[in-house]
Design a protein around this motif. Structure first.
Motif, PDB file in Angstrom:
ATOM      1  N   LYS A  97       0.817  -1.213   0.000  1.00 23.21           N
ATOM      2  CA  LYS A  97       0.000   0.000   0.000  1.00 23.21           C
ATOM      3  C   LYS A  97       0.852   1.265   0.000  1.00 23.21           C
ATOM      4  N   ARG A  98       2.075   1.178   0.506  1.00 25.20           N
ATOM      5  CA  ARG A  98       2.966   2.339   0.522  1.00 25.20           C
ATOM      6  C   ARG A  98       3.782   2.440  -0.763  1.00 25.20           C
ATOM      7  N   GLY A  99       3.548   1.521  -1.722  1.00 23.93           N
ATOM      8  CA  GLY A  99       4.276   1.554  -2.981  1.00 23.93           C
ATOM      9  C   GLY A  99       5.611   0.849  -2.942  1.00 23.93           C
ATOM     10  N   GLU A 100       5.899   0.135  -1.841  1.00 22.62           N
ATOM     11  CA  GLU A 100       7.170  -0.594  -1.706  1.00 22.62           C
ATOM     12  C   GLU A 100       6.921  -2.046  -2.110  1.00 22.62           C
ATOM     13  N   LEU A 101       6.664  -2.243  -3.398  1.00 23.48           N
ATOM     14  CA  LEU A 101       6.152  -3.514  -3.894  1.00 23.48           C
ATOM     15  C   LEU A 101       7.088  -4.679  -3.606  1.00 23.48           C
ATOM     16  N   HIS A 102       8.357  -4.543  -3.961  1.00 23.15           N
ATOM     17  CA  HIS A 102       9.253  -5.691  -3.851  1.00 23.15           C
ATOM     18  C   HIS A 102       9.564  -6.049  -2.397  1.00 23.15           C
ATOM     19  N   ARG A 103       9.550  -5.075  -1.515  1.00 24.82           N
ATOM     20  CA  ARG A 103       9.697  -5.391  -0.089  1.00 24.82           C
ATOM     21  C   ARG A 103       8.464  -6.153   0.389  1.00 24.82           C
ATOM     22  N   GLY A 104       7.312  -5.740  -0.093  1.00 27.08           N
ATOM     23  CA  GLY A 104       6.085  -6.443   0.264  1.00 27.08           C
ATOM     24  C   GLY A 104       6.071  -7.869  -0.252  1.00 27.08           C
ATOM     25  N   LEU A 105       6.535  -8.072  -1.474  1.00 24.25           N
ATOM     26  CA  LEU A 105       6.562  -9.415  -2.049  1.00 24.25           C
ATOM     27  C   LEU A 105       7.495 -10.330  -1.261  1.00 24.25           C
ATOM     28  N   HIS A 139      -5.280  -4.641  -7.444  1.00 23.88           N
ATOM     29  CA  HIS A 139      -5.574  -3.227  -7.648  1.00 23.88           C
ATOM     30  C   HIS A 139      -4.358  -2.427  -8.105  1.00 23.88           C
ATOM     31  N   LEU A 140      -3.205  -3.095  -8.173  1.00 29.45           N
ATOM     32  CA  LEU A 140      -2.039  -2.415  -8.735  1.00 29.45           C
ATOM     33  C   LEU A 140      -2.305  -2.124 -10.210  1.00 29.45           C
ATOM     34  N   ARG A 141      -1.708  -1.120 -10.722  1.00 24.96           N
ATOM     35  CA  ARG A 141      -1.940  -0.793 -12.130  1.00 24.96           C
ATOM     36  C   ARG A 141      -1.049  -1.655 -13.016  1.00 24.96           C
ATOM     37  N   GLY A 142      -0.040  -1.100 -13.586  1.00 25.33           N
ATOM     38  CA  GLY A 142       0.805  -1.889 -14.477  1.00 25.33           C
ATOM     39  C   GLY A 142       1.561  -2.993 -13.759  1.00 25.33           C
ATOM     40  N   ASP A 143       1.884  -2.773 -12.469  1.00 27.71           N
ATOM     41  CA  ASP A 143       2.713  -3.729 -11.736  1.00 27.71           C
ATOM     42  C   ASP A 143       2.034  -5.076 -11.521  1.00 27.71           C
ATOM     43  N   ARG A 144       0.716  -5.122 -11.605  1.00 31.69           N
ATOM     44  CA  ARG A 144       0.058  -6.404 -11.343  1.00 31.69           C
ATOM     45  C   ARG A 144       0.373  -7.447 -12.413  1.00 31.69           C
ATOM     46  N   HIS A 145       0.927  -6.991 -13.542  1.00 32.98           N
ATOM     47  CA  HIS A 145       1.276  -7.925 -14.614  1.00 32.98           C
ATOM     48  C   HIS A 145       2.732  -8.384 -14.533  1.00 32.98           C
ATOM     49  N   PRO A 177       5.902 -10.526 -13.629  1.00 34.02           N
ATOM     50  CA  PRO A 177       5.976 -11.979 -13.393  1.00 34.02           C
ATOM     51  C   PRO A 177       6.010 -12.339 -11.909  1.00 34.02           C
ATOM     52  N   GLU A 178       6.759 -11.566 -11.112  1.00 33.22           N
ATOM     53  CA  GLU A 178       6.869 -11.900  -9.694  1.00 33.22           C
ATOM     54  C   GLU A 178       5.547 -11.683  -8.955  1.00 33.22           C
ATOM     55  N   VAL A 179       4.774 -10.690  -9.401  1.00 30.41           N
ATOM     56  CA  VAL A 179       3.461 -10.464  -8.791  1.00 30.41           C
ATOM     57  C   VAL A 179       2.507 -11.589  -9.173  1.00 30.41           C
ATOM     58  N   ARG A 180       2.521 -11.967 -10.426  1.00 38.36           N
ATOM     59  CA  ARG A 180       1.642 -13.050 -10.878  1.00 38.36           C
ATOM     60  C   ARG A 180       1.998 -14.360 -10.185  1.00 38.36           C
ATOM     61  N   GLU A 181       3.292 -14.593  -9.974  1.00 41.09           N
ATOM     62  CA  GLU A 181       3.720 -15.820  -9.301  1.00 41.09           C
ATOM     63  C   GLU A 181       3.251 -15.832  -7.843  1.00 41.09           C
ATOM     64  N   LEU A 182       3.410 -14.692  -7.156  1.00 40.53           N
ATOM     65  CA  LEU A 182       2.977 -14.640  -5.763  1.00 40.53           C
ATOM     66  C   LEU A 182       1.463 -14.812  -5.660  1.00 40.53           C
ATOM     67  N   ARG A 183       0.717 -14.186  -6.554  1.00 39.98           N
ATOM     68  CA  ARG A 183      -0.736 -14.329  -6.515  1.00 39.98           C
ATOM     69  C   ARG A 183      -1.143 -15.779  -6.742  1.00 39.98           C
ATOM     70  N   SER A 184      -0.425 -16.464  -7.599  1.00 40.34           N
ATOM     71  CA  SER A 184      -0.700 -17.888  -7.816  1.00 40.34           C
ATOM     72  C   SER A 184      -0.454 -18.685  -6.538  1.00 40.34           C
ATOM     73  N   GLN A 185       0.642 -18.363  -5.836  1.00 35.71           N
ATOM     74  CA  GLN A 185       0.953 -19.047  -4.577  1.00 35.71           C
ATOM     75  C   GLN A 185      -0.082 -18.710  -3.500  1.00 35.71           C
ATOM     76  N   LEU A 186      -0.527 -17.454  -3.477  1.00 36.17           N
ATOM     77  CA  LEU A 186      -1.537 -17.049  -2.501  1.00 36.17           C
ATOM     78  C   LEU A 186      -2.833 -17.824  -2.703  1.00 36.17           C
ATOM     79  N   ARG A 187      -3.286 -17.910  -3.932  1.00 35.31           N
ATOM     80  CA  ARG A 187      -4.541 -18.616  -4.203  1.00 35.31           C
ATOM     81  C   ARG A 187      -4.425 -20.096  -3.853  1.00 35.31           C
TER      82      ARG A 187
END
Length: 484
Positions: free
Chosen positions: A422-430, A461-467, A469-479
């Protein structure tokens, strides 16, 4: 899961009028009903048919709808007021039904009889489903408890609470008391490792029924044993309440906390009573009832006035959490400093109440960190600084691969990951989220897993970042983790 059963014709005017009175949309109604029934039980389309098409669902939904509207409107609304001719369900009841009792022997007997009298034979589970309460129904008993502090504990003999009975069966001895002591420790360990689940709640429910059964008809070998068993019932009720809260059975949690509060009062256990009130405040925050949380935190603070320093410290940390949720940074920091002062004034863990075995300066840091994360989301000011401060305090909890409390590690890791995203620190969050995902399969806690689900929504809800690869991989693991 969709609403079961068919529908019959009914009147839509009253339901629509009540939604307007409490300021709810159809979506809000669906949210509140699903909080009681389970995620996805009712869809917005179904609820819209109730409002717009004069369609009436089968039980228990009319009872649940009437209950959630009653809580919002602060007055009793019966199911037949919404849909004429529809009677309420006897199996879906408010969490406080039958608990309006006096704070004395008669009140304690009434609550014991209620547990034993509502499920058939003694080891059957209670067939009622308890719906969460709010407002005065929740907070008034807390203040009644505070006012009753100082009253003499119940006087008991070897005849127990109910006196000698020709129906007595089962001798209660010191060895039996040791059995309950071991059970309490085992349930606390179970909660630390796995969190709340239906199976764990079933186990502790049976232990509570055993304890209440002995209190009702047992024959005690020593006059001190009834009081010791009643104290054990207070502890079992606190654990069961926390497990139920963690498993998203909030009405059941409130009922267990209420029984635990009565039992703690009955044996003069002021430390445990204050602890239970603090648990109730924490749950109220989770349910979005901030005003209730404030009142319960105030009651806990007053109840802990003469309590053990560790209890006063824990209560102050819960007060700090409520302040953080309200966006009150100065109030939060004042309360957390008070908490540290009390903990520093204790004589060490050797004399802590047994149920605070987990509490320490390191744990207080973790609670402070969690409150800072909440404050960062409630306040638009200095949010990045608050998250950075929280991360330092939470590091020991979220960074270690080995932990004796994996449920809490999952919960705090997921929250920290959300705060970074939420603070825009995507890779730390991942990076933090990966650790949370690894812990998820071993943890049953619905409360902790919900934070993972919220993290998944944040990523969508991320804009371009939701696409990425690392975000898509984490979302797959979350689900995948949430599906197990």
């Amino acid at each position: 899961m969709s609403e079961p059963g068919g529908v019959v014709a009914g009147s839509r005017a009253e339901l629509s009028s009540l939604l307007g009175e409490v300021g709810w949309s159809v979506s809000r109604l669906v949210h509140e009903v699903n909080r009681e029934m389970g995620a996805g039980y009712v869809s917005r389309t179904t609820a819209s048919e109730w409002v717009n098409c004069s369609r009436v669902p089968r039980q228990p939904l009319p009872t649940v709808v009437a209950h959630v509207l009653s809580q919002a409107a602060s007055r009793v609304i019966a199911a037949n007021c919404l849909w004429p001719g529809v009677a309420g369900s006897a199996e879906w009841v408010s969490a406080d039904v039958g608990t309006q009792v006096s704070w004395d022997l008669h009140g304690m007997k009434a609550l014991i009889n209620d547990w034993l009298g509502s499920g058939g034979t003694v080891f059957d589970g209670d067939r009622r489903s308890f719906m969460a309460i709010s407002g005065a129904a929740l907070t008034a008993p807390a203040w009644e408890y505070v006012k009753s502090i100082g009253a003499a504990p119940l006087r008991m003999s070897s005849s127990g609470l109910f006196g000698a009975s020709s129906f007595s069966r089962g001798k209660f001895t010191p060895a039996t008391m040791e059995y309950f002591t071991v059970l309490i420790a085992a349930f606390r360990k179970m909660d630390d490792l796995e969190g709340g689940s239906t199976e764990n709640l079933r186990h502790i429910r049976e232990a509570i029924l055993q304890a209440t059964h002995y209190l009702r008809v047992g024959s005690f070998s020593d006059a001190k044993l009834p009081g010791e068993l009643l104290g054990a019932l207070a502890q079992l009720s606190q654990i069961a309440g926390w497990m139920a809260y963690d498993a998203d059975f909030h009405g059941l949690a409130q009922r267990h906390f209420r029984v635990g509060l009565q039992a703690a009062h009955s044996v003069g256990e002021q430390n445990l009573g204050a602890h239970i009130l603090a648990c109730m405040s924490y749950q109220a925050v989770y349910l979005g009832k901030l005003e209730d949380a404030k009142e319960l935190a105030d009651a806990a603070a007053k109840a802990s006035f003469k309590a053990h320093p560790a209890v006063r410290s824990l209560v102050s940390s819960r007060v700090a959490y409520v302040k953080a949720c309200d966006g009150n940074e100065s109030g939060f920091r004042s309360a957390i400093n008070e908490s540290k002062k009390y903990l520093g004034g204790s004589d060490g863990k050797g004399d802590f109440p047994s149920y605070l075995y987990w509490y320490s300066p390191a744990e207080l840091d973790v609670q402070c960190g969690q409150s800072l994360l909440t404050l960062s989301l409630a306040s638009n000011k200095k949010s990045s600084k608050l998250v950075s401060e929280a991360e330092k305090l939470l590091l020991s909890k979220v960074a270690s691969a080995e932990t004796d409390r994996p449920r809490d590690s999952l919960f705090h890791s997921a929250w920290l990951a959300r705060a970074h995203v939420k603070r825009g620190e995507l890779h730390r969050g991942l990076a933090v989220a990966e650790g949370a995902v690894r812990r998820a399969p071993a943890v049953a806690s619905a409360r902790s897993r919900k934070v993972l689900g919220d993290l998944d929504k944040d990523l969508t809800h991320l804009r371009g970042d939701r696409h990425l690869p690392e975000v898509r991989e984490l979302r797959s693991q979350l689900r995948l983790a949430l599906a197990t």
